[in-house]
Design a protein around this motif. Structure first.
Motif, PDB file in Angstrom:
ATOM      1  N   PHE B  86      69.925  63.954  17.641  1.00 10.26           N
ATOM      2  CA  PHE B  86      69.047  63.277  18.597  1.00 10.26           C
ATOM      3  C   PHE B  86      67.667  63.932  18.629  1.00 10.26           C
ATOM      4  CE2 PHE B  86      69.222  60.467  22.440  1.00 10.26           C
ATOM      5  CZ  PHE B  86      69.803  59.424  21.763  1.00 10.26           C
ATOM      6  N   ASP B 148      74.141  53.128  18.780  1.00  3.51           N
ATOM      7  CA  ASP B 148      73.459  54.381  18.571  1.00  3.51           C
ATOM      8  C   ASP B 148      74.511  55.420  18.205  1.00  3.51           C
ATOM      9  OD1 ASP B 148      71.975  56.708  18.780  1.00  3.51           O
ATOM     10  OD2 ASP B 148      70.619  55.766  20.208  1.00  3.51           O
ATOM     11  N   THR B 151      74.718  58.909  20.147  1.00  4.62           N
ATOM     12  CA  THR B 151      75.108  58.690  21.542  1.00  4.62           C
ATOM     13  C   THR B 151      76.590  58.371  21.622  1.00  4.62           C
ATOM     14  OG1 THR B 151      72.928  57.764  21.907  1.00  4.62           O
ATOM     15  CG2 THR B 151      74.527  57.437  23.639  1.00  4.62           C
ATOM     16  N   ALA B 228      72.462  62.710  31.824  1.00  3.44           N
ATOM     17  CA  ALA B 228      71.915  62.264  30.542  1.00  3.44           C
ATOM     18  C   ALA B 228      70.972  63.291  29.939  1.00  3.44           C
ATOM     19  CB  ALA B 228      71.182  60.933  30.716  1.00  3.44           C
ATOM     20  N   LEU B 231      71.324  64.541  26.094  1.00  2.00           N
ATOM     21  CA  LEU B 231      70.820  63.576  25.111  1.00  2.00           C
ATOM     22  C   LEU B 231      69.307  63.410  25.234  1.00  2.00           C
ATOM     23  CD1 LEU B 231      73.482  60.738  25.263  1.00  2.00           C
ATOM     24  CD2 LEU B 231      72.879  62.069  23.246  1.00  2.00           C
ATOM     25  N   SER B 364      70.303  53.190  25.854  1.00  2.42           N
ATOM     26  CA  SER B 364      71.708  53.559  25.627  1.00  2.42           C
ATOM     27  C   SER B 364      71.959  55.008  26.022  1.00  2.42           C
ATOM     28  CB  SER B 364      72.134  53.281  24.184  1.00  2.42           C
ATOM     29  OG  SER B 364      71.177  53.723  23.288  1.00  2.42           O
ATOM     30  N   ALA B 365      70.934  55.869  25.909  1.00  2.00           N
ATOM     31  CA  ALA B 365      71.117  57.246  26.377  1.00  2.00           C
ATOM     32  C   ALA B 365      71.307  57.258  27.895  1.00  2.00           C
ATOM     33  CB  ALA B 365      69.924  58.107  25.977  1.00  2.00           C
ATOM     34  N   ALA B 368      74.730  55.971  28.638  1.00  2.00           N
ATOM     35  CA  ALA B 368      75.718  57.016  28.381  1.00  2.00           C
ATOM     36  C   ALA B 368      75.742  58.013  29.535  1.00  2.00           C
ATOM     37  CB  ALA B 368      75.403  57.731  27.064  1.00  2.00           C
TER      38      ALA B 368
END
Lengths: 81, 376
Positions: B86, B148, B151, B228, B231, B364-365, B368
């Motif tokens: 990442f 992703d 992720t 988060a 990430l 999407s991060a 997540a």
């Protein structure tokens, strides 16, 4: 062990919560980007200004004085050699 | 003679199980897709080779102390490899298109609906006999919709490590299949005239804006979604190294050598999870199906959101770019560009699609992070 329908209710809850949070987070980011842009965005009229040198190269005409200087320089160089 | 028998007993031929042969064939298929078809070769090649190594009888690669065991143990169980990737992705990403048109973040958010809809789908699959996904499993499966890879691996290693192999393979396979999965959905949901819409040229973005952006993203994550930060934090570090311009050496390492080294071991370690006893289960089939659904729904909601924004803006936004909101950088943006060119040969949407594309990575991060915070 929860029944499946109970778990689905829970999953629907997480869906709304999750989508809500993702949107809220990214909308806040949009607002922050706009705030920063108000202060630091480059101005639209920031184009490079024309200098006299640029104009010469664009029109293709060269100042006669400069031609004369270069000609003399070349002659001197050749005389040396 | 005894020596010969001992040799035979230790040979591969004597010890193969049907499952191992099948999984080696899967590994060979992944190699074929990577080498001949050019689908995500950087990942499918090491994953495919890892799958073959992991299924060698008496090979010992995935037993305690074996190379693949260690790579998995050190890099994936701890979540370190996906985070390093990442950072590299952050160093590779130019947020200029997004900063110039921040509304595109809404598309990146809308496309995450695929993740959360699949969460329900995974739980609903429990009605089918043979499936028993817990809520954590469902969350880990759903993230495939984020398209992703890092992720998905990060979240799966946190929520459902036993499903990681299937989830990683599904995530990377679907990312490779973006050019096949997305266009039909995009054409179905848009009209010919919508696909022809030309978008205004993006404004220029100053260096200061680009430097402030990762810091701002990090700040918001710290305040609202600390789950988060692993990430997003590594992503922002990579991006700041890139944009600050003072540590070009570090930035270059993050986006070249480091990400390459980690990719080799990440691929091998993921491949090691494709051992026959773990992978050949009904659950894997369910995960592959759910992943495809997640992907399709994410693409569809992205396009629908873009249609809505197009209506509200008075016809200035080409709805196709919504499909890029699923991340899968930069493949999804290229697909948008291609479908756009089919409708209008002079309409280059690539730069416009990069905005929602990188927004999808952030989206999407964040999704997540939400799943870790709620389920973890």
């Amino acid at each position: 062990m929860n029944s499946i329908s109970e778990q689905i209710t829970q999953a629907v809850g997480i869906m709304f919560l999750g989508m809500g949070l993702v949107f809220v987070f990214l909308i806040m980011l949009i607002l922050c980007i706009k705030l920063v842009a108000m202060k630091f965005a480059p101005l639209p009229q920031d184009k490079p200004t024309r200098t006299p040198d640029n104009e010469i190269s664009q029109t293709g005409r060269v100042d006669p004085k400069i031609v004369a200087v270069i000609t003399v320089a070349i002659q001197q160089y050749r005389a040396k050699a | 003679m005894e020596g010969l028998i001992a040799f035979w007993a230790a040979s591969g031929i004597a010890n193969f199980t049907a499952g191992q042969v099948f999984m080696m064939a899967v590994g060979a298929l992944l190699l074929f897709l990577a080498i001949v078809k050019g689908f995500e070769p950087l990942l499918l090649l090491p994953i495919g080779f890892g799958a073959i190594l992991a299924n060698i009888p008496n090979g010992g690669f995935i037993d305690e102390g074996g190379l693949l065991f260690l790579a998995y143990h050190v890099g994936i169980e701890t979540g370190v490899f996906p985070l390093l990737i990442f950072m590299g992705v952050g160093a590779l990403t130019d947020f200029g298109a997004l900063i110039a048109n921040p509304k595109m973040l809404l598309l990146g958010a809308a496309a995450q609906f695929g993740i959360f809809a699949t969460l329900i789908g995974a739980i609903a699959l429990n009605w089918v006999p043979g499936f028993e996904f817990s809520m954590k499993d469902a969350g880990a499966i759903a993230i495939i919709g984020g398209a992703d890879g890092p992720t998905a691996i990060f979240l799966a290693s946190k929520l459902a490590p036993e499903l990681l192999g299937a989830i990683a393979v599904a995530a990377y396979s679907y990312m490779a299949l973006v050019p096949l999965i997305q266009p039909p959905i995009m054409r179905l949901l848009t009209t010919e005239s919508e696909r022809q819409i030309k978008m205004e040229q993006l404004r220029e973005v100053s260096k200061k804006e680009k430097i402030i952006f990762p810091l701002m993203v990090l700040g918001l994550t710290i305040l609202f979604l600390p789950a988060a930060t692993p990430l997003v934090g590594m992503f922002c570090l990579g991006n700041l190294m890139r944009e600050s311009g003072v540590v070009d050496r570090l930035s270059n390492t993050a986006q070249n050598e480091l990400i390459n080294i980690v990719t080799i071991f990440l691929g091998l370690a993921v491949g090691s999870k494709l051992s026959a006893d773990k992978f050949l289960q009904l659950e894997t089939l369910g995960i592959l199906v759910l992943g495809a659904i997640a992907f399709a729904i994410g693409t569809a909601t992205g396009v629908l959101m873009a249609k809505l924004m197009n209506k509200l803006s008075g016809g200035k936004i080409n709805p196709l770019i919504g499909a890029a909101g699923v991340s899968a950088v930069p493949m999804a943006a290229r697909v948008v560009n291609k479908v756009g060119l089919e409708a209008n040969q002079h309409n280059y949407l690539l730069m416009h699609a990069m905005g929602p594309n990188v927004a999808g990575v952030l989206g999407s991060a964040v999704a997540a992070g939400v799943l870790i915070a709620v389920l973890g």
